[in-house]
Design an enzyme around this catalytic site. Structure first.
Site, mmCIF file in Angstrom:
data_model
loop_
_atom_site.group_PDB
_atom_site.id
_atom_site.type_symbol
_atom_site.label_atom_id
_atom_site.label_comp_id
_atom_site.label_asym_id
_atom_site.label_seq_id
_atom_site.Cartn_x
_atom_site.Cartn_y
_atom_site.Cartn_z
ATOM 1 N N ASP A 117 0.826 -1.200 0.000
ATOM 2 C CA ASP A 117 0.000 0.000 0.000
ATOM 3 C C ASP A 117 0.869 1.264 0.000
ATOM 4 O OD1 ASP A 117 -2.867 0.772 0.428
ATOM 5 O OD2 ASP A 117 -2.053 1.799 2.188
ATOM 6 N N GLU A 171 1.455 -0.112 -4.800
ATOM 7 C CA GLU A 171 0.417 0.836 -5.203
ATOM 8 C C GLU A 171 1.002 2.251 -5.226
ATOM 9 O OE1 GLU A 171 -3.600 3.043 -3.637
ATOM 10 O OE2 GLU A 171 -1.881 2.615 -2.365
HETATM 11 C C1 ABC Z 1 -12.427 6.180 4.076
HETATM 12 C C2 ABC Z 1 -13.811 6.168 3.477
HETATM 13 C C3 ABC Z 1 -13.927 7.138 2.347
HETATM 14 C C4 ABC Z 1 -13.631 8.484 2.873
HETATM 15 C C5 ABC Z 1 -12.251 8.478 3.558
HETATM 16 C C6 ABC Z 1 -11.964 9.782 4.235
HETATM 17 O O1 ABC Z 1 -12.191 7.442 4.530
HETATM 18 O O2 ABC Z 1 -14.125 4.861 3.106
HETATM 19 O O3 ABC Z 1 -15.218 7.100 1.784
HETATM 20 O O4 ABC Z 1 -13.606 9.395 1.815
HETATM 21 C C7 ABC Z 1 -8.270 3.047 3.484
HETATM 22 C C8 ABC Z 1 -9.666 2.504 3.295
HETATM 23 C C9 ABC Z 1 -10.605 3.591 2.802
HETATM 24 C C10 ABC Z 1 -10.537 4.826 3.664
HETATM 25 C C11 ABC Z 1 -9.069 5.291 3.713
HETATM 26 C C12 ABC Z 1 -8.862 6.536 4.553
HETATM 27 O O5 ABC Z 1 -8.279 4.240 4.259
HETATM 28 O O6 ABC Z 1 -9.622 1.453 2.382
HETATM 29 O O7 ABC Z 1 -11.927 3.091 2.794
HETATM 30 O O8 ABC Z 1 -11.412 5.772 3.145
HETATM 31 O O9 ABC Z 1 -9.158 6.285 5.877
HETATM 32 C C13 ABC Z 1 -4.506 3.010 -0.302
HETATM 33 C C14 ABC Z 1 -5.467 1.825 -0.270
HETATM 34 C C15 ABC Z 1 -6.784 2.256 0.323
HETATM 35 C C16 ABC Z 1 -6.547 2.625 1.775
HETATM 36 C C17 ABC Z 1 -5.350 3.430 1.987
HETATM 37 C C18 ABC Z 1 -5.076 3.922 3.332
HETATM 38 C C19 ABC Z 1 -4.396 3.591 1.023
HETATM 39 O O10 ABC Z 1 -5.551 1.213 -1.509
HETATM 40 O O11 ABC Z 1 -7.786 1.288 0.271
HETATM 41 O O12 ABC Z 1 -7.751 3.370 2.218
HETATM 42 O O13 ABC Z 1 -4.408 2.816 3.961
HETATM 43 C C20 ABC Z 1 -4.212 8.262 -1.622
HETATM 44 C C21 ABC Z 1 -2.995 7.349 -1.515
HETATM 45 C C22 ABC Z 1 -3.334 5.921 -1.896
HETATM 46 C C23 ABC Z 1 -4.542 5.430 -1.081
HETATM 47 C C24 ABC Z 1 -5.697 6.369 -1.367
HETATM 48 C C25 ABC Z 1 -6.956 5.962 -0.609
HETATM 49 O O14 ABC Z 1 -5.335 7.694 -0.964
HETATM 50 O O15 ABC Z 1 -1.961 7.832 -2.340
HETATM 51 O O16 ABC Z 1 -2.212 5.125 -1.604
HETATM 52 N N1 ABC Z 1 -4.868 4.012 -1.336
HETATM 53 C C26 ABC Z 1 -4.952 11.821 -5.404
HETATM 54 C C27 ABC Z 1 -3.597 11.571 -4.803
HETATM 55 C C28 ABC Z 1 -3.503 10.139 -4.373
HETATM 56 C C29 ABC Z 1 -4.619 9.835 -3.391
HETATM 57 C C30 ABC Z 1 -5.954 10.081 -4.109
HETATM 58 C C31 ABC Z 1 -7.145 9.727 -3.250
HETATM 59 O O17 ABC Z 1 -5.989 11.442 -4.511
HETATM 60 O O18 ABC Z 1 -2.588 11.848 -5.730
HETATM 61 O O19 ABC Z 1 -2.264 9.894 -3.748
HETATM 62 O O20 ABC Z 1 -4.526 8.469 -3.004
HETATM 63 O O21 ABC Z 1 -7.319 10.624 -2.240
HETATM 64 C C32 ABC Z 1 -5.672 11.688 -10.586
HETATM 65 C C33 ABC Z 1 -4.299 11.989 -10.035
HETATM 66 C C34 ABC Z 1 -4.120 11.265 -8.726
HETATM 67 C C35 ABC Z 1 -5.228 11.686 -7.792
HETATM 68 C C36 ABC Z 1 -6.558 11.307 -8.414
HETATM 69 C C37 ABC Z 1 -7.733 11.581 -7.492
HETATM 70 O O22 ABC Z 1 -6.712 11.985 -9.638
HETATM 71 O O23 ABC Z 1 -3.303 11.524 -10.926
HETATM 72 O O24 ABC Z 1 -2.858 11.545 -8.179
HETATM 73 O O25 ABC Z 1 -5.040 11.017 -6.576
HETATM 74 O O26 ABC Z 1 -5.918 12.445 -11.718
#
Ligand code: ABC
Ligand code: CA
Length: 483
Positions: free
Chosen positions: A212, A236
């Site tokens: 992750d 990831e």
């Molecule tokens: C929970 C709720 C959500 C709520 C949130 C606040 O809390 O369920 O509904 O909105 C875990 C859980 C989630 C949980 C989160 C936060 O924790 O599974 O349910 O959400 O508490 C990994 C995993 C993921 C996991 C985590 C945390 C990390 O696969 O399941 O979530 O352990 C970032 C990280 C990425 C991460 C993701 C969730 O957040 O980098 O590793 N996934 C931009 C950023 C990204 C960012 C993304 C999402 O926003 O660059 O880094 O990801 O916020 C494109 C750009 C991207 C951009 C996107 C949106 O657009 O190129 O860079 O991403 O154009």
């Protein structure tokens, strides 16, 4: 298992809490509640026939360690909110159950991939903060083994994703549920994490690790960690930027191909999509210019963080085109559980439906379709020793609603006209790709055609893709199509 071992595999990704219960009890599961629905490792063991029946030979399970529960965002049913990484979560069964899952997979010749989170822990603060200089406090005794504030970076939420230091050293999460960011600049933390992963891999005979939040830890942390894991690591890196993603290939063994996922969505998400997003943008593996591009990415159409593909379009022709792309090009194909049952959940948490509600029916269209795709890939691997190592190439087409991808002996023809198109597009296959007089089978429809001296033109049916392979390569019991 090594990158070479994984390069011929096809991975089924599942969320343990949502895949299967131990006793097959079909309890309801309201995803919006964000709480446990009762899936377990025993449940997975009981449904390995279902997974293997579709041709998958590896299973990626969600994180296994003890999580924080009862937060403002519900429970850690998904596993990404570590509280104690030295304790296996009792929610999914016992340590023996996890070992039994590993054994059961290995007895079938299948691999186990475990998802791990080392960038952060998760905790409910014991105070409220009003200013950035005022730090959250936690009951650190709940955290194991990192149970002191000094084990974590000073608190700051990431607000500038273009600032790599912010991305690495500030925190994910928010005020309601901060994800305290481990101080991976600290030698003691680094060496504790390295021995932890080595031990985990050994204890459960893990074959591969999905890591992750890779971009949230400094680049030069990863190679020692990966070495200590000793098995294939698939990281990831959530970005649409292939150059950015490619930097991490080599730090971890492979990355999830998020950049191509964005292109795939652009291409097939609607019948007016942009196919050239796929053909013009090199993948992270292509940019990393390593010798074996095909095991350097994990390719996917869906996962637990993104709205399911069927939430964008219900057009089965577009769905089948997008699904096919995952299996017929470079990289290790990954299918997220539930796609095969036609699940259409939108953004997290709606995309984490309970699979038991589907009854695990094996006669569903996309279950059958997934089987065709895995068997086409296996036939290609069996027939051509260089299938894996030869990068796929695009074959120019004049009609912008079509694209064609060659990865010998496969030739895959895609279109995004959709199933309601009034006229069907035609692909042209130039001479030289196959010898004249070769009979090709399209494994999607099981129809055949013979290649002429000048190649051959192929017209689509109902907007469906075609996955062609020489008929001589079909096995009698091959499954894809009758020989
Ligand atoms: C929970 C709720 C959500 C709520 C949130 C606040 O809390 O369920 O509904 O909105 C875990 C859980 C989630 C949980 C989160 C936060 O924790 O599974 O349910 O959400 O508490 C990994 C995993 C993921 C996991 C985590 C945390 C990390 O696969 O399941 O979530 O352990 C970032 C990280 C990425 C991460 C993701 C969730 O957040 O980098 O590793 N996934 C931009 C950023 C990204 C960012 C993304 C999402 O926003 O660059 O880094 O990801 O916020 C494109 C750009 C991207 C951009 C996107 C949106 O657009 O190129 O860079 O991403 O154009
Ligand atoms: Ca970090």
């Amino acid at each position: 298992a090594s990158a070479a071992d994984w390069s011929t595999r096809q991975i089924y990704q599942l969320v343990t809490d949502r895949f299967a219960t131990s006793n097959n009890s079909a309890t309801t599961c309201d995803t919006s509640l964000r709480t446990y629905c009762g899936g377990s490792w025993k449940g997975i063991i009981n449904h390995l026939d279902y997974i293997q029946g579709m041709g998958f030979d590896a299973v990626w399970i969600s994180p296994v360690v003890k999580n924080v529960d009862a937060t403002p965002y519900g429970d850690g049913y998904h596993g990404y909110w570590s509280e104690d990484i030295n304790t296996i979560s009792s929610r999914y069964g016992s340590t023996d159950d996890l070992k039994a899952l590993s054994n059961a997979l290995h007895e079938r010749g299948m691999y186990l991939m475990i998802d791990i989170v080392i960038n952060h822990f998760a905790g409910i603060p014991t105070n409220t903060t009003t200013s950035p200089s005022n730090q959250f406090t936690f009951d650190y005794s709940r955290f194991n083994p990192f149970n002191m504030a000094d084990d974590f970076h000073a608190q700051c939420f990431i607000n500038d994703y273009t600032n790599q230091t912010d991305v690495e050293q500030c925190w994910l999460g928010d005020e309601k549920l901060p994800l305290p960011d481990l101080n991976t600049e600290d030698d003691a933390v680094v060496s504790a994490l390295s021995s932890w992963i080595g031990d985990l891999v050994k204890a459960y005979a893990v074959d591969g690790v999905r890591i992750d939040t890779v971009k949230h830890i400094r680049h030069d942390f990863w190679s020692a960690f990966t070495k200590s894991a000793g098995v294939w690591t698939l990281g990831e890196v959530l970005t649409d930027n292939a150059t950015y993603s490619a930097q991490y290939i080599g730090a971890v063994d492979a990355v999830l191909d998020y950049p191509s996922w964005y292109n795939l969505l652009d291409a097939f998400g609607t019948s007016t999509g942009n196919l050239s997003a796929l053909t013009l943008n090199p993948s992270p593996a292509a940019l990393a210019s390593k010798s074996s591009p095909t095991s350097l990415t994990g390719v996917f159409l869906e996962n637990h963080d993104q709205p399911r593909f069927a939430s964008h379009t219900s057009d089965v022709a577009l769905i089948k085109n997008a699904m096919s792309w995952v299996f017929v090009g470079d990289g290790v194909p990954i299918m997220y559980y539930g796609q095969e049952q036609g699940y259409a959940g939108g953004a997290d948490p709606a995309n984490r439906e309970a699979l038991w509600l589907s009854g695990y029916e094996t006669n569903k269209p996309l279950v059958l379709y997934a089987s065709k795709l895995t068997s086409a890939r296996k036939l290609a691997i069996a027939a051509n020793k260089t299938f894996i190592s030869t990068p796929a190439s695009w074959i120019n087409q004049s009609d912008p609603s079509t694209i064609a991808l060659s990865k010998p002996p496969l030739l895959s023809l895609f279109t995004n006209v959709g199933s309601n198109a009034t006229s069907q597009p035609t692909w042209s296959i130039p001479a030289g790709l196959y010898e004249a007089n070769t009979t090709l089978v399209d494994v999607v429809s099981c129809t055949r055609l013979v290649v002429g001296e000048d190649g051959v033109n192929v017209t689509a049916m109902e907007g469906l893709p075609k996955v062609m392979i020489p008929a001589s390569m079909l096995k009698k019991d091959g499954g894809a199509c009758p020989a």
